[in-house]
Design a protein around this motif. Structure first.
Motif, PDB file in Angstrom:
ATOM      1  N   ARG A 160      17.167  32.689  17.268  1.00  0.00           N
ATOM      2  CA  ARG A 160      16.710  31.452  16.623  1.00  0.00           C
ATOM      3  C   ARG A 160      16.368  30.425  17.692  1.00  0.00           C
ATOM      4  O   ARG A 160      17.086  30.235  18.655  1.00  0.00           O
ATOM      5  N   LYS A 161      15.246  29.759  17.514  1.00  0.00           N
ATOM      6  CA  LYS A 161      14.746  28.796  18.498  1.00  0.00           C
ATOM      7  C   LYS A 161      15.266  27.391  18.178  1.00  0.00           C
ATOM      8  O   LYS A 161      15.556  27.048  17.043  1.00  0.00           O
ATOM      9  N   ARG A 188      20.828  35.672  18.600  1.00  0.00           N
ATOM     10  CA  ARG A 188      20.004  36.418  17.634  1.00  0.00           C
ATOM     11  C   ARG A 188      18.530  36.044  17.683  1.00  0.00           C
ATOM     12  O   ARG A 188      17.714  36.667  17.015  1.00  0.00           O
ATOM     13  N   LEU A 194      23.724  32.176  16.880  1.00  0.00           N
ATOM     14  CA  LEU A 194      22.350  32.022  16.380  1.00  0.00           C
ATOM     15  C   LEU A 194      21.341  32.117  17.517  1.00  0.00           C
ATOM     16  O   LEU A 194      20.270  32.719  17.371  1.00  0.00           O
TER      17      LEU A 194
END
Length: 199
Positions: free
Chosen positions: A161-162, A159, A156
């Motif tokens: 996502r913070k 990709r 994640l």
């Protein structure tokens, strides 16, 4: 493997029978009183081929070793690999604390960690007949769940996502692998059999 060998020898016998069916039959009288035997070259050859084939098959079929001893011996090597994997996994702590997703993802696929599953299965087989069998299996399942959660968090993060914090998943993975190694060490011990002197 055994079935393949049996099928092979059956086909071999059938083919020799088919090959020698066209030979003429030779009859001779027995020297015993009131008895005659009908024996053909085909029957004699078939009988000798059968005996030879069975003698060869008996000597070439590999007899299986006792599974629990074999697995316990192989388990010692697998246990050493798991202990090395713990050290390799601990080296990734910096990446987990800094949330370096790419390095973490590459690290858990590295050579020191990539074969944990294969070696853990060997350990589970080696300890399946002992008192720690269920604990060993449960500990392995817990580790797999934790390492997959760590891999999912790293994926994640890669990709984009913070706010993904990998350190809790990392810590749980290390702890569950250490727990698995401890249980495996107890589960795969090779019992010592003393001599006949009453030990």
């Amino acid at each position: 493997m055994k079935q393949t060998i049996v099928v092979f020898f059956t086909l071999l016998l059938c083919s020799t029978e088919a090959y020698f069916t066209h030979l003429p039959k030779v009859t001779r009288a027995s020297t015993s009183l009131y008895s005659t035997t009908d024996q053909s070259r085909r029957d004699a050859l078939r009988f000798s081929i059968c005996l030879g084939t069975l003698a060869i098959a008996e000597n070439t079929i590999v007899k299986p070793a006792f599974a629990d001893v074999t697995n316990k011996v192989a388990s010692q090597s697998s246990l050493r690999y798991i202990k090395r994997s713990i050290k390799e996994l601990e080296k990734l702590e910096l990446y987990a604390s800094q949330n370096d997703y790419t390095e973490m993802k590459q690290g858990i696929r590295g050579p020191g960690i990539s074969e944990i599953r294969k070696n853990a299965v060997v350990l589970i087989r080696g300890g399946e007949d002992g008192p720690e069998a269920t604990n060993l299996k449960n500990s392995y399942d817990e580790f797999i769940k934790d390492i997959e959660a760590l891999d999912g968090a790293a994926s994640l993060g890669v990709r984009g996502r913070k706010g993904i914090d990998m350190y809790p998943s990392y810590r749980k993975s290390v702890d569950s692998l250490v727990s698995f190694a401890d249980i495996a060490a107890r589960a795969v011990e090779i019992p010592f059999q003393g001599g006949n002197d009453g030990e």
